[in-house]
Design a protein around this motif. Structure first.
Motif, short mmCIF file in Angstrom:
data_model
loop_
_atom_site.label_atom_id
_atom_site.label_comp_id
_atom_site.label_asym_id
_atom_site.label_seq_id
_atom_site.Cartn_x
_atom_site.Cartn_y
_atom_site.Cartn_z
N ILE A 31 0.87 -1.19 0.00
CA ILE A 31 0.00 0.00 0.00
C ILE A 31 0.90 1.24 0.00
CG2 ILE A 31 -1.84 1.24 1.21
CD1 ILE A 31 -2.56 -1.40 2.61
N ASP A 33 2.51 4.87 0.48
CA ASP A 33 2.29 6.03 1.36
C ASP A 33 2.11 7.26 0.47
OD1 ASP A 33 4.81 6.59 0.48
OD2 ASP A 33 5.78 6.57 2.44
N VAL A 190 0.71 15.09 9.66
CA VAL A 190 -0.75 15.25 9.65
C VAL A 190 -1.23 15.51 11.07
CG1 VAL A 190 -2.94 14.12 9.12
CG2 VAL A 190 -1.01 13.78 7.60
#
Ligand code: NAD
Length: 252
Positions: A31, A33, A190
């Motif tokens: 997956i 990033d 984030v």
């Protein structure tokens, strides 16, 4: 003593250890990033596709990205880092994983105490009437629609949305009381997830960072920086913990 052994010693001495994980921990599961060249996010700019404003104004467009991400996540299996953290929890050396990921791979890797800071894609909600559905029940419909006709939104947190209140308060509480924190595969950019390491540091925790690259935490609050892929480093820590436990004849 090398850095991995130091990290293992700290874990074994800590009464409360938490891990904050990000997209980097799932890269070895295939997956991407937000940074990988040629990945999903070079095709779909997160600032254009991953905001709540984007979803509300054009859900069909955002579902193009969600569908592709769903296929990537749906085919992914936990890697050595997820499995290693699950094993550390089973052995009693890791107490909670707070993840920014929505891929369910910590649970699949054996972790039980997982706080999903950014929600989970396994359920869908209607922003119009408030009905909820399991994603699997809507798998044949694209984009998935509510009985009321509105396009459904996955229960993941888009940029601009509030963090689920229980995840937010529990994570803050754990950060304040943790004695050691693993920060694994996150750029810590984030917000507000990126306040967890600094909150823990202020409370006296030791920060152990695992990342392929240095981040803004590395030279500020990180105590032990273990540079490399999450799978390899978590494995090394797990093996060091097992060796030391066997050596001191504690627990194992
Ligand atoms: P990010 O993309 O900003 O940073 C990823 C970090 O992981 C980088 O610092 C990078 O150097 C590091 N990294 C990459 N591969 C690694 C590896 N094999 N081992 C160790 N470190 C590695 O990700 P973020 O900080 O998590 O923030 C992005 C936001 O998007 C988060 O909300 C995140 O959860 C979400 N997101 C989630 C997924 C997922 O659920 N798997 C995937 C993409 C983005």
């Amino acid at each position: 003593m090398d850095l991995v052994e130091r990290a293992a010693d700290l874990l074994m001495a800590s009464r409360l250890t938490i891990a904050l994980t990000g997209a980097g921990i799932s890269v070895e599961s295939g997956i991407p990033d937000f940074r990988s060249a040629g990945g999903l996010w070079t095709k779909y700019d997160p600032s254009e596709y991953a905001t709540i404003e984007a979803f509300v104004s054009n859900p069909e467009k955002v579902w193009e990205m969600l569908r592709e991400m769903g296929e990537v996540v749906g085919n992914a299996i936990p890697n050595r880092a997820h499995i290693g953290l699950g094993e550390l929890e089973r052995l009693g050396y890791l107490h909670f994983v707070i993840t920014q990921n929505i891929d369910n791979l910590h649970q699949a890797g054996g972790s039980r105490n997982v706080i999903e800071y950014h929600g989970n894609a396994s359920t869908l909600s209607c922003l119009s009437c408030g009905r909820h559905y399991r994603s699997s029940d809507k798998a044949s419909q694209y984009p998935p629609r509510c009985e009321c006709g509105n396009i459904l939104k996955p229960d993941v947190i888009f940029f601009g949305e509030a963090i689920p209140s229980e995840a937010l308060s529990r994570s803050y509480e754990l950060a304040q009381t943790a004695q050691a924190v693993f920060v694994v595969g996150t750029s810590a950019t984030v917000s507000p997830a990126n306040t967890i390491p600094s909150t823990a540091k202020r409370g006296g925790a030791t920060i152990i960072e695992i990342n392929k690259e240095r981040t803004h935490l590395t030279d500020t609050i990180t105590d032990i920086f273990l540079q490399g892929s999450a799978g390899t480093i978590v494995d090394e820590i797990l093996n060091a913990v097992k060796r030391e436990s066997a050596g001191s004849n504690v627990r194992l």
